[in-house]
Design a protein around this motif. Structure first.
Motif, PDB file in Angstrom:
ATOM      1  N   THR A   1       0.913  -1.267  -0.087  1.00  0.00           N
ATOM      2  CA  THR A   1       0.026  -0.019  -0.035  1.00  0.00           C
ATOM      3  C   THR A   1       0.596   1.090  -0.261  1.00  0.00           C
ATOM      4  O   THR A   1       0.539   2.289  -0.683  1.00  0.00           O
ATOM      5  CB  THR A   1      -0.792   0.046   1.102  1.00  0.00           C
ATOM      6  OG1 THR A   1      -0.792  -1.330   2.043  1.00  0.00           O
ATOM      7  CG2 THR A   1      -2.260   0.155   0.937  1.00  0.00           C
ATOM      8  N   ARG A   2       1.845   1.298   0.884  1.00  0.00           N
ATOM      9  CA  ARG A   2       2.647   2.356   1.018  1.00  0.00           C
ATOM     10  C   ARG A   2       3.599   2.458  -0.487  1.00  0.00           C
ATOM     11  O   ARG A   2       3.738   4.030  -0.955  1.00  0.00           O
ATOM     12  CB  ARG A   2       3.610   2.271   1.991  1.00  0.00           C
ATOM     13  CG  ARG A   2       4.626   3.354   2.449  1.00  0.00           C
ATOM     14  CD  ARG A   2       4.046   4.505   3.377  1.00  0.00           C
ATOM     15  NE  ARG A   2       5.053   5.580   3.538  1.00  0.00           N
ATOM     16  CZ  ARG A   2       4.960   6.543   3.109  1.00  0.00           C
ATOM     17  NH1 ARG A   2       4.107   6.637   2.245  1.00  0.00           N
ATOM     18  NH2 ARG A   2       6.005   7.454   3.427  1.00  0.00           N
TER      19      ARG A   2
ATOM     20  N   GLN B   1       2.376   1.621  -3.123  1.00  0.00           N
ATOM     21  CA  GLN B   1       1.593   2.245  -4.319  1.00  0.00           C
ATOM     22  C   GLN B   1       1.180   3.537  -4.131  1.00  0.00           C
ATOM     23  O   GLN B   1       1.346   4.649  -5.058  1.00  0.00           O
ATOM     24  CB  GLN B   1       0.218   1.721  -4.245  1.00  0.00           C
ATOM     25  CG  GLN B   1       0.211  -0.013  -4.654  1.00  0.00           C
ATOM     26  CD  GLN B   1       0.745  -0.069  -6.115  1.00  0.00           C
ATOM     27  OE1 GLN B   1       0.628   0.656  -7.063  1.00  0.00           O
ATOM     28  NE2 GLN B   1       1.627  -0.882  -6.303  1.00  0.00           N
ATOM     29  N   GLU B   2       1.094   4.121  -2.850  1.00  0.00           N
ATOM     30  CA  GLU B   2       0.961   5.495  -2.456  1.00  0.00           C
ATOM     31  C   GLU B   2       2.058   6.450  -2.905  1.00  0.00           C
ATOM     32  O   GLU B   2       1.851   7.752  -3.728  1.00  0.00           O
ATOM     33  CB  GLU B   2       0.747   5.669  -1.196  1.00  0.00           C
ATOM     34  CG  GLU B   2      -0.620   5.424  -0.275  1.00  0.00           C
ATOM     35  CD  GLU B   2      -0.409   5.388   1.196  1.00  0.00           C
ATOM     36  OE1 GLU B   2      -1.400   4.685   1.526  1.00  0.00           O
ATOM     37  OE2 GLU B   2       0.564   5.821   1.806  1.00  0.00           O
TER      38      GLU B   2
ATOM     39  N   GLU C   1       2.329   9.446  -5.837  1.00  0.00           N
ATOM     40  CA  GLU C   1       2.933  10.931  -5.394  1.00  0.00           C
ATOM     41  C   GLU C   1       3.990  11.244  -6.001  1.00  0.00           C
ATOM     42  O   GLU C   1       4.385  12.291  -6.514  1.00  0.00           O
ATOM     43  CB  GLU C   1       3.259  10.678  -3.989  1.00  0.00           C
ATOM     44  CG  GLU C   1       3.616  11.930  -3.258  1.00  0.00           C
ATOM     45  CD  GLU C   1       2.305  13.097  -3.552  1.00  0.00           C
ATOM     46  OE1 GLU C   1       1.043  12.676  -3.580  1.00  0.00           O
ATOM     47  OE2 GLU C   1       2.721  14.145  -3.726  1.00  0.00           O
TER      48      GLU C   1
ATOM     49  N   SER D   1       4.644  14.080  -0.249  1.00  0.00           N
ATOM     50  CA  SER D   1       4.937  13.125   0.587  1.00  0.00           C
ATOM     51  C   SER D   1       6.492  13.508   1.381  1.00  0.00           C
ATOM     52  O   SER D   1       7.109  14.011   0.685  1.00  0.00           O
ATOM     53  CB  SER D   1       5.007  11.873   0.193  1.00  0.00           C
ATOM     54  OG  SER D   1       6.022  11.053   0.873  1.00  0.00           O
TER      55      SER D   1
END
Ligand code: M6R
Length: 366
Positions: free
Chosen positions: A186-187, A189-190, A194, A326
Motif C-alpha cells: 500500500t505504501r 502504491q501511494e 505521489e 509526501s
C-alpha cells in the motif's frame, strides 16, 4: 541553444518537470503498478542482504547522496554512510565484499569519485553507479548502475542533474524497500502515485520565479546567508547554500536547523538573511521553534513553506509556498525555489552564472 532563456542554468532549472519525468521513464509504471530498474536486477539479492550501503560523491551529487541516506534508511532499513569521495579514498576505510557502494556523479568524470570507486572495488565491494553522462568513466568503472537521463547539463551549477539523481535514488530505495519487505504494498502504491505527480508540482514551484526575483532584489548585496532545514530538508539547505556561494560569491552556510544553537546562532543579527525550509513534515513543529529562535535575534527570515501554511507566514519577512507532497519526496520540490533564488541573486550581482570563477563543470583533477 539556450531555448530562449538568458542562461543555461535558468533553462536547466525550468527543464526539471521534463527531466524528472525522463528520469522516471520506464521505471515508474503507474498503470501496471510497479517499478523497474534494469541496473539492479542482477544485484537484487545483494541489495536484499546488504549490511550497509556506502555512498560516495562530491558537491551537489554528495547532497543527493545525503537525501538517499534518509530514503534508504526510511524505506529499506539499510544503514547508509555518505562519504565525500576525497576523504573516503585517503582514509583507509573499512570495506568488505558484503558492502554496496553507490557512486553518484553527473559528469561521471570526477577524479575523487572515480578513485573512491577503484579503492572500493579493490576490496571486493559491489559498485553501483548513478551518472548522467552516458559512457562516462564512472559509468564504465561500476558493476551496475542507472543513468539519470536528465539530458546535458551545461551550467556549472548543478540543478536538473540533482533532481534527477534524487528521483533515481528514490525509485531505488522504493524497489529495495519493497523487496526487503520494509515498504508495504500500500505504501509503495501511494508513493508511486505521489512520485508521478512530482513533475506537475515542480512546474507549479517554477511559477514562483517572479516572486523569487523580487526577494533576490532585496538581498542581492548582503555578505552572508544562512540556510536551515531538518530531516529531508537538511540536504536541501546544504544544496541551497552551495548554489548561492558558487554562482553569486556570497558566503552561505547550510545547517541542520537544530544545530544552529551549537554555534551559528552567534552570527544572527538584523542583517542576517536566514532561509528556512519549513515544509509540513514530521519535523515541522521543531522547525517552527527554530524560526522563533532566529526571529528572537532579529534574523531576516525567508521561509519555504507548504501551500496553505498559516503559522509561519506572520513570522517571516518573505514566504515561498511550494505544493504539498509526501515527506520523502519533498527535496524534489523544495530545492527548486532555492535554485531560482541563487540564480536571480547572481544575475543581479552581474556574475557569470553559467561559468562561475574558479570552477569547472567536471573536476577531473584531485
Ligand atoms: O559531475 P559530478 O556530479 O561528479 O560533480 C560533482 C561536483 O563537482 C559538482 O556537483 C559541483 O559541486 C557542482 N558545481 C555543484 O553545483
Amino acid at each position: 541553444e539556450k531555448g530562449g532563456y538568458e542562461h543555461f542554468m535558468l533553462k536547466e532549472i525550468f527543464e526539471q518537470p521534463r527531466s524528472i519525468l525522463d528520469s522516471m521513464r520506464g521505471r515508474l509504471e503507474l498503470v501496471a503498478g510497479h517499478l523497474n530498474m534494469g541496473g539492479i536486477r542482477a544485484y537484487e539479492r545483494k541489495f536484499m542482504n546488504a549490511d550497509r550501503i556506502i555512498i560516495v560523491a562530491c558537491g551537489t551529487s554528495w547532497h543527493a547522496g545525503l537525501v538517499a541516506e534518509y530514503l534508504l534508511e526510511d524505506l529499506a532499513r539499510i544503514p547508509v554512510e555518505v562519504e565525500y569521495a576525497s576523504e573516503f579514498r585517503y582514509r583507509n576505510p573499512v570495506i568488505t565484499e558484503r558492502d554496496i557502494v553507490i557512486a553518484i556523479s553527473q559528469s561521471g568524470e570526477t577524479a575523487d569519485t572515480l578513485a573512491a570507486i577503484e579503492l572500493a572495488k579493490s576490496k571486493g565491494a559491489t559498485i553501483f553507479g548513478i551518472c548522467n553522462v552516458v559512457g562516462s568513466s564512472i559509468a564504465r568503472a561500476t558493476d551496475a548502475g542507472a543513468y539519470t537521463h536528465a539530458g546535458p547539463e551545461i551550467g556549472v551549477a548543478s540543478t536538473k542533474a540533482f533532481t534527477a539523481q534524487v528521483t533515481v535514488l528514490t525509485i531505488l530505495a522504493m524497489i529495495v524497500g519493497h523487496k526487503r519487505g520494509t515498504l508495504s504494498d500500500t505504501r509503495l502504491q501511494e508513493l508511486m502515485v505521489e512520485l508521478g505527480s512530482i513533475p506537475a508540482k515542480v512546474e507549479k514551484a517554477l511559477l514562483l520565479n517572479d516572486e523569487i526575483e523580487l526577494i533576490a532584489e532585496t538581498f542581492k548585496d548582503v555578505p552572508n546567508f544562512l540556510y536551515l532545514g531538518r530531516g529531508y530538508n537538511f540536504p536541501v539547505a546544504l544544496e541551497g547554500a552551495l548554489k548561492l556561494k558558487e554562482i553569486s560569491y556570497i558566503h552561505a552556510e547550510g545547517y541542520p536547523a537544530a544545530e544552529m544553537k551549537h554555534g551559528p546562532i552567534a552570527l544572527i543579527d538584523e542583517n542576517m538573511p536566514v532561509v528556512v525550509i519549513a515544509t509540513k513534515d514530521s519535523s515541522y513543529e521543531k522547525v517552527v521553534s527554530n524560526i522563533q529562535e532566529v526571529k528572537a535575534r532579529k534574523g531576516r527570515i525567508i521561509a519555504v513553506v507548504t501551500e496553505g501554511d498559516t503559522v509561519i507566514p506572520p513570522m517571516a519577512e518573505f514566504v515561498i509556498e511550494v505544493p504539498a507532497t509526501s515527506e520523502v519526496l519533498v527535496p524534489l520540490v523544495s530545492v527548486v525555489p532555492l535554485q531560482l533564488l541563487s540564480y536571480h541573486i547572481a544575475v543581479l550581482r552581474g556574475c557569470n552564472v553559467d561559468q562561475p570563477r574558479n570552477l569547472a563543470k567536471s573536476v577531473t583533477v584531485e
